[in-house]
Design an enzyme around this catalytic site. Structure first.
Site, PDB file in Angstrom:
ATOM      1  N   SER A 199     -23.041  -0.850 -18.031  1.00 12.89           N
ATOM      2  CA  SER A 199     -23.984   0.181 -18.438  1.00 12.89           C
ATOM      3  C   SER A 199     -25.350  -0.347 -18.863  1.00 12.89           C
ATOM      4  O   SER A 199     -26.037  -0.982 -18.087  1.00 12.89           O
ATOM      5  CB  SER A 199     -23.348   1.000 -19.555  1.00 12.89           C
ATOM      6  N   HIS A 200     -25.699  -0.125 -20.122  1.00 16.13           N
ATOM      7  CA  HIS A 200     -27.034  -0.482 -20.603  1.00 16.13           C
ATOM      8  C   HIS A 200     -27.142  -1.950 -20.997  1.00 16.13           C
ATOM      9  O   HIS A 200     -28.202  -2.408 -21.392  1.00 16.13           O
ATOM     10  CB  HIS A 200     -27.365   0.389 -21.818  1.00 16.13           C
ATOM     11  N   ASP A 219     -30.194   4.519 -17.512  1.00 20.74           N
ATOM     12  CA  ASP A 219     -29.695   3.186 -17.847  1.00 20.74           C
ATOM     13  C   ASP A 219     -29.073   2.476 -16.643  1.00 20.74           C
ATOM     14  O   ASP A 219     -29.165   2.960 -15.517  1.00 20.74           O
ATOM     15  CB  ASP A 219     -28.689   3.277 -19.003  1.00 20.74           C
ATOM     16  N   ASP A 279     -26.133   2.122 -15.331  1.00 16.68           N
ATOM     17  CA  ASP A 279     -25.201   2.800 -14.431  1.00 16.68           C
ATOM     18  C   ASP A 279     -25.539   4.285 -14.231  1.00 16.68           C
ATOM     19  O   ASP A 279     -24.746   5.019 -13.641  1.00 16.68           O
ATOM     20  CB  ASP A 279     -23.759   2.636 -14.914  1.00 16.68           C
ATOM     21  N   ASP A 285     -25.874   6.898 -16.304  1.00 11.55           N
ATOM     22  CA  ASP A 285     -25.293   8.032 -17.036  1.00 11.55           C
ATOM     23  C   ASP A 285     -26.094   8.415 -18.285  1.00 11.55           C
ATOM     24  O   ASP A 285     -25.827   9.435 -18.905  1.00 11.55           O
ATOM     25  CB  ASP A 285     -23.808   7.788 -17.370  1.00 11.55           C
ATOM     26  N   ARG A 286     -27.077   7.600 -18.665  1.00 15.63           N
ATOM     27  CA  ARG A 286     -27.880   7.962 -19.847  1.00 15.63           C
ATOM     28  C   ARG A 286     -29.238   8.499 -19.422  1.00 15.63           C
ATOM     29  O   ARG A 286     -29.692   8.276 -18.299  1.00 15.63           O
ATOM     30  CB  ARG A 286     -28.109   6.736 -20.727  1.00 15.63           C
ATOM     31  N   LYS A 297     -21.157  11.453 -18.407  1.00 13.03           N
ATOM     32  CA  LYS A 297     -22.512  11.857 -18.731  1.00 13.03           C
ATOM     33  C   LYS A 297     -23.388  11.540 -17.523  1.00 13.03           C
ATOM     34  O   LYS A 297     -23.021  10.728 -16.688  1.00 13.03           O
ATOM     35  CB  LYS A 297     -23.000  11.180 -20.003  1.00 13.03           C
TER      36      LYS A 297
END
Ligand code: VG1
Ligand code: CO
Length: 542
Positions: free
Chosen positions: A112-113, A276, A278, A280-281, A375
């Site tokens: 992710s982030h 981010d 991946d 999702d943010r 998300k």
């Protein structure tokens, strides 16, 4: 040809808030990824001949693990693998593919982030057939299996060419390399009024989207520039890079500082956003107006009916416990259900599957809906654009009006990253001990109403998740929440969430840290943060 390889367990493969995340060199240890993937398969039943979705955020080591996962899926008896071209699938796109093609589940490769590269982070996560992150029952089973695993199965075959769409066969299993963007873009067109957004943009409404050299680049290029007609160059850093250009692909005020500065400048475009690693943010910044993720959830929920996909209204709203109570006020006004869950998207799955919640959100820049089970960064951006197109007002105007009618929840999160794990655990243990003595105590003008260690009772499957964060609730709606991160890969990260409710519209223009100053001091005093962590100040303030 399928072979069975004997292996020995690793003791540290416990999935955290969102899958297993470790440094790349940890994943590069002999059989490390193989052990975890086999443990996933060993914890599932009934997938023979079924479809598995595989994709990731394009970070360093993505392609290597994808080849391993494909060969292991074949050896374990899956009938088909759907994999994104180039090994790319954003997390929400993967969730959509699992649902749309009725796959058995999916393996998403992402941290992710967190930063990427040969010495940075990598991650593996399993999602179930509803498209959502595996619930704790499954992640617990996977972890248990990693502790006893003694063999894994893999086919011996050449690597799949991930860069060419189409079908091939490996060990009796079909591998289909698919366009990572098409299905997702189609879903977004169904949910949102693209012609209205296109008209807004063609009238000169300026949009800038920073893909942070991560997975949303190809998605944002296709949707924002090609389909919505934003001028070329509106999507920045659109090439997914294995090391994200050396940056943290974390869309917050620290790591997306350049975008923030631009949006606060005199010649700022109307709307700025970022996503981010991946996808999702989301980060939402209007001209001169940063929207906190908690406020964004509330504002999106209050206006969602303006988008075609939500025209019939919402069934309910869900938020993670540390997320501010702004959305609660919207749910109350709409007369719909409000659910408070632990941190992590996996806890929203049941509420979404049962039709109890339509929109969900987390303070960590995550918002999403029942269109997938993750998300979804671009979804939030498009819902904002749809609302802006219909209302014809600016982000700042919409925010101010929202606060005027609901009150403002001043909110900030202070992170103390990479602190000593023992010190962090001791801090939380000491807080826990203090809990019974706090209610009724006054600290200056602040009186503690209640204090607890949050436990969640899932209303659908009745599972219980304890120790999800220490809450100190004050009279009047202020809160301090403490919890330790479950996504970090070195040391411990202490997150302190601070919130104050301000109903008085004449007091809605205070700078956030200033508005929260007394609570910030108190957060340190109650938990002894400075002394215990040896830090004078948080490493990240969002
Ligand atoms: C963080 C966030 C949480 C989010 C999780 C995964 O977890 O706080 O809200 O769901 O990351 O998001 P933690 O345990 O570090 O606080 V992502 O975009 O990293 O998949
Ligand atoms: Co993410």
């Amino acid at each position: 040809m399928t072979k069975t390889v004997s292996t020995t367990p690793y003791g540290d493969q416990k999935p955290g808030t969102s899958g297993l995340r470790k440094k790349v060199p940890v994943f590069q240890q002999k059989n490390y990824a193989e052990n975890f993937i086999q443990s996933i398969f060993d914890s599932l039943e009934g997938f023979a001949g079924k479809t598995l979705v595989i994709g990731g955020d394009g970070r360093f080591y993505n392609r290597d693990v994808i080849q391993i996962a494909i060969k292991m899926a074949a050896a374990n008896g899956f009938g088909q693998v759907l994999v994104g071209r180039g090994g790319i699938l954003s997390t929400p796109a993967a969730s959509n593919i699992i649902r749309k093609y009725k796959a058995f589940g999916g393996i998403i490769l992402s941290a992710s982030h967190n930063p990427g590269g040969p010495t940075e982070d990598f991650g593996i996560k399993y999602n179930t057939g509803n498209g959502g992150p595996a619930p704790e029952k499954i992640t617990d089973a996977i972890f248990a299996r990693t502790k006893t695993i003694d063999a894994y199965k893999i086919v011996e075959a050449d690597d799949i060419n991930l860069d060419m769409e189409g079908e091939s066969e490996i060990g009796g299993m079909t591998v289909t390399v698919i366009d990572p963007v098409a299905d997702y873009a189609e879903l977004m067109e169904k949910l949102f009024d693209f012609p209205a957004i296109r008209a807004l943009i063609s009238n000169g409404f300026g949009v800038v989207f920073d893909a942070m050299s991560a997975v949303t680049g190809p998605y944002a290029k296709e949707i924002i520039e090609n389909r919505l007609g934003a001028p070329k160059g509106s999507v920045l850093n659109f090439m997914p890079l294995p090391d994200f250009g050396g940056h943290h692909p974390d869309p917050n005020l620290v790591h997306a500082r350049a975008l923030y500065e631009e949006m606060m400048s005199e010649n700022a475009p109307d709307f700025g956003a970022a996503s981010d690693g991946d996808g999702d943010r989301n980060l939402i910044i209007g001209k001169g107006m940063f929207v906190t993720p908690s406020d964004s959830l509330a504002m999106l929920a209050a206006n969602a009916h303006l988008a075609p996909g939500y025209a019939r209204g919402l069934a309910g709203i869900a938020r993670s416990m540390p997320t501010s109570g702004a959305a609660d006020r919207v749910a109350e006004k709409l007369g719909i259900g409000m659910y408070e869950t632990p941190t992590g998207w996996k806890f929203f799955g049941n509420l979404l599957d049962e039709g109890m919640a339509t929109i969900c959100g987390e303070e960590s820049a995550g918002t999403g809906s029942n269109h997938v089970r993750e998300k979804d960064g671009l979804w939030a951006v498009l819902l904002w654009l749809n609302i802006l197109a219909v209302r014809g007002e600016s982000v700042a105007e919409i925010s101010r009006q929202h606060w005027a009618s609901y009150g403002r929840n001043y909110y900030s999160r202070h992170d103390y990253e990479e602190v000593d794990a023992d010190a962090a655990n001791a801090l939380v243990a000491a807080l826990r001990e203090k809990l019974p003595s706090l209610p009724g105590t006054s600290f200056g003008a602040l009186k503690v109403e209640a204090a607890d260690d949050f436990a969640y009772h899932d209303p659908v499957d009745h599972s219980v998740s304890d120790h999800q964060g220490i809450r100190i609730l004050f009279e009047g709606g202020s809160r301090i929440v403490y919890r330790l991160s479950g996504t970090g890969t070195s040391g411990a990260t202490l997150r302190v969430y601070i919130e104050r409710y301000e109903p008085d519209a004449s007091r809605h223009d205070i700078e956030t840290q200033e508005a929260l100053a007394d609570l910030i001091t108190l957060a340190d005093e109650i938990a002894d943060i400075r002394t215990r962590t040896g830090r004078d100040a948080p490493s990240v303030i969002t």
